[in-house]
Motif scaffolding. Structure first.
Motif, short mmCIF file in Angstrom:
data_model
loop_
_atom_site.label_atom_id
_atom_site.label_comp_id
_atom_site.label_asym_id
_atom_site.label_seq_id
_atom_site.Cartn_x
_atom_site.Cartn_y
_atom_site.Cartn_z
N ASN A 375 0.87 -1.17 0.00
CA ASN A 375 0.00 0.00 0.00
C ASN A 375 0.91 1.22 0.00
N LEU A 376 1.12 1.79 -1.19
CA LEU A 376 2.13 2.84 -1.34
C LEU A 376 1.85 4.04 -0.45
N GLU A 377 0.60 4.47 -0.39
CA GLU A 377 0.27 5.65 0.42
C GLU A 377 0.60 5.44 1.89
N LEU A 378 0.17 4.30 2.43
CA LEU A 378 0.42 4.04 3.85
C LEU A 378 1.88 3.73 4.12
N MET A 379 2.52 3.03 3.19
CA MET A 379 3.94 2.71 3.37
C MET A 379 4.78 3.99 3.35
N GLN A 380 4.46 4.89 2.41
CA GLN A 380 5.18 6.16 2.33
C GLN A 380 5.02 6.95 3.63
N LYS A 381 3.80 6.98 4.13
CA LYS A 381 3.52 7.69 5.39
C LYS A 381 4.32 7.08 6.54
N PHE A 382 4.39 5.75 6.58
CA PHE A 382 5.15 5.05 7.61
C PHE A 382 6.63 5.42 7.55
N PHE A 383 7.18 5.41 6.34
CA PHE A 383 8.60 5.73 6.18
C PHE A 383 8.90 7.16 6.64
N VAL A 384 8.09 8.12 6.21
CA VAL A 384 8.31 9.52 6.59
C VAL A 384 8.19 9.69 8.10
N LYS A 385 7.20 9.04 8.70
CA LYS A 385 7.02 9.10 10.15
C LYS A 385 8.27 8.62 10.88
N HIS A 386 8.95 7.64 10.29
CA HIS A 386 10.14 7.07 10.93
C HIS A 386 11.44 7.69 10.41
N GLY A 387 11.32 8.81 9.67
CA GLY A 387 12.51 9.60 9.34
C GLY A 387 13.30 9.20 8.12
N VAL A 388 12.66 8.47 7.19
CA VAL A 388 13.37 8.08 5.96
C VAL A 388 12.49 8.33 4.74
N TRP A 389 13.14 8.49 3.59
CA TRP A 389 12.42 8.62 2.33
C TRP A 389 12.76 7.43 1.44
N ILE A 390 11.78 6.55 1.27
CA ILE A 390 11.91 5.37 0.41
C ILE A 390 10.64 5.30 -0.41
N ARG A 391 10.77 5.06 -1.70
CA ARG A 391 9.61 5.05 -2.60
C ARG A 391 9.43 3.65 -3.18
N PRO A 392 8.62 2.79 -2.56
CA PRO A 392 8.42 1.43 -3.07
C PRO A 392 7.53 1.43 -4.31
N PHE A 393 7.44 0.31 -4.97
CA PHE A 393 6.43 0.11 -6.01
C PHE A 393 6.10 -1.37 -6.13
N LYS A 394 4.83 -1.62 -6.45
CA LYS A 394 4.31 -2.98 -6.56
C LYS A 394 4.65 -3.79 -5.30
N GLN A 395 5.50 -4.81 -5.42
CA GLN A 395 5.88 -5.64 -4.28
C GLN A 395 7.31 -5.36 -3.82
N LEU A 396 7.87 -4.27 -4.30
CA LEU A 396 9.30 -4.00 -4.07
C LEU A 396 9.55 -2.82 -3.16
N ILE A 397 10.37 -3.05 -2.14
CA ILE A 397 10.96 -1.97 -1.36
C ILE A 397 12.44 -1.95 -1.72
N TYR A 398 12.90 -0.87 -2.32
CA TYR A 398 14.31 -0.84 -2.70
C TYR A 398 14.94 0.48 -2.28
N ILE A 399 16.24 0.46 -2.08
CA ILE A 399 16.99 1.68 -1.76
C ILE A 399 18.20 1.80 -2.67
N VAL A 400 18.43 3.03 -3.11
CA VAL A 400 19.62 3.38 -3.89
C VAL A 400 20.16 4.69 -3.28
N PRO A 401 20.76 4.60 -2.10
CA PRO A 401 21.13 5.81 -1.36
C PRO A 401 22.29 6.56 -2.00
N PRO A 402 22.44 7.84 -1.65
CA PRO A 402 23.63 8.58 -2.08
C PRO A 402 24.89 7.86 -1.62
N TYR A 403 25.94 7.93 -2.42
CA TYR A 403 27.18 7.24 -2.08
C TYR A 403 27.78 7.75 -0.76
#
Length: 428
Positions: A375-403
């Protein structure tokens, strides 16, 4: 930013892959520095996405900012038709130096998707110049190459986000995607579908286009490097140009400067974008061999029929050159190795979680494939609440952080992902 501004945005401004009637919530970012995005409410959150793979050195980097300020005092933009300038020349010299010797002709454009369009035009005009009307592109399923029409036509017609446009798009050729994962044993059967199609359609194929090693929006899959080697061999045998889309993977993301270096292969055309300017301003490039460039130029038309208004933008070229100079210190190598070690140590164990189907790590890319849709909307809200920005899609949670991300901040990204897996409300 006032509440009325937020409401205006909600009612009138379209955001990527969102609805104008019932849009996904947007979070107001008022500034950014290092790996942090500062929200309207004053909170800083850790960016785990590098602004969709681009901000590899984080935000407000002093060297990149300095290059922009220096250039804007001279000229921010000038048409590239009939005019050149030092920023474009410096950048193109650098791109030619960085890439295989074979790639020594550069076409600058303003986005990764357009660089793919340019590559396809190059292929069509190349064969036209040779007196052949070849119009088919061969790629593999689960591919994604951008949102413009020719780019959409070589993205998987069944499984991509563009399947609603299927009836409007040219029909291209799709081989089965390889099943051999990057770090696993090579399955020789993986090349059979591709080989069968190229043999059957060799006189109609204008070129082969692939995302090397990493399939992005098509599922964040990492396939075996031998597949690329086998594809290169077939392309050479049938004299079909090979195009690599390094828009997402270029400039160090996979642990190599370019992902195709994992397989020790060389394309005939190379598309670059995203991280080329360090996430500061849009720019892309399509590099090709002199043979292809000269063949196109010898045709009746005599030129490549493409010319974006902002082609060779001086600001973008200047900051891209500065970005590459930073990369040439090779600090990125240690940074990416450290990120990969942390991902393998802390993210990979999540494969044991009952909600997780697979975990994949390569360079500064970490992927958690869930068994359920998110659930992208709720997942995004959860991430922001916990101090991170991650943008999942479909069944994937992925990170590509700055080096430049610290181990502490990377641990926080991973910990929040782990926490999210325990929240039933975040999944369908």
């Amino acid at each position: 930013m006032s509440q009325s501004d937020i409401l205006f945005d909600y009612k009138h401004i379209w955001h990527p892959y969102s609805s104008i009637i019932n849009p996904l919530p947007c979070y107001s970012v008022i500034s950014a520095k290092g790996v942090y995005l500062k929200l309207q409410n004053g909170r800083n959150i850790i960016d785990g996405m590098s602004s969709w793979w681009s901000a590899i050195h984080g935000y407000n980097h002093p060297i990149l900012n300095k290059s922009l300020k220096k250039q804007i005092k001279k000229i921010s933009h000038v048409m590239f038709g009939g005019i050149t300038h030092p920023s474009a020349i410096l950048l193109c010299r650098k791109l030619i130096k960085l890439t295989p010797e074979k790639l020594d002709c550069v076409f600058l454009s303003d986005s990764g998707s357009v660089s793919i369009e340019v590559a396809i035009k190059m292929l069509m005009q190349y064969w036209k110049s040779l007196g052949q009307n070849r119009t088919k592109i061969l790629t593999i399923r689960n591919s994604y190459h951008g949102d413009t029409f020719a780019a959409m036509s070589i993205s998987d017609p069944e499984n991509s986000i563009h399947k609603i446009y299927k009836k409007f798009l040219p029909k291209n050729l799709f081989a089965n995607a390889p099943t051999s994962n990057f770090n696993q044993e090579w399955n020789a059967n993986d090349i059979i579908s591709f080989q069968t199609i190229i043999e059957k359609n060799q006189l109609h194929i204008a070129g082969v286009i692939l995302e090397p090693i990493v399939q992005g929006v098509g599922g964040m899959k990492f396939y075996h490097s031998i597949f690329l080697k086998k594809v290169e061999e077939l392309c050479k045998y049938y004299s079909i140009p090979l195009v690599f889309d390094e828009i997402a993977t270029g400039f160090g993301r996979t642990g190599k400067f370019f992902a195709f270096q994992h397989a020790n292969v060389i394309p005939d055309i190379l598309c670059l974008g995203k991280a080329m300017t360090g996430g500061t301003i849009t720019l892309a490039a399509t590099l090709t061999s002199r043979d292809i460039a000269q063949t196109i130029s010898r045709s009746n038309i005599g030129c490549l029929m493409h010319g974006p208004t902002y082609m060779g933008n001086p600001l973008a070229c200047s900051v891209a050159y500065a970005n590459i100079k930073i990369l040439e210190t090779n600090e990125w190598k240690k940074q990416v190795i450290n990120i990969e070690k942390e991902l393998l140590s802390r993210l990979f164990p999540l494969i044991e979680h009952p909600r997780v189907n697979d975990v994949r790590v390569l360079g500064a890319i970490g992927v958690v494939e869930c068994k359920q849709h998110i659930n992208l909307e709720l997942m995004q809200k959860f991430f922001v609440k916990h101090g991170v920005w991650i943008r999942p899609f479909k069944q994937l949670i992925y990170i590509v952080p700055p080096y430049i991300i610290s181990t502490k901040n990377l641990k926080k990204l991973i910990n929040v992902i782990q926490q999210s897996l325990n929240e039933n409300i975040l999944f369908f």
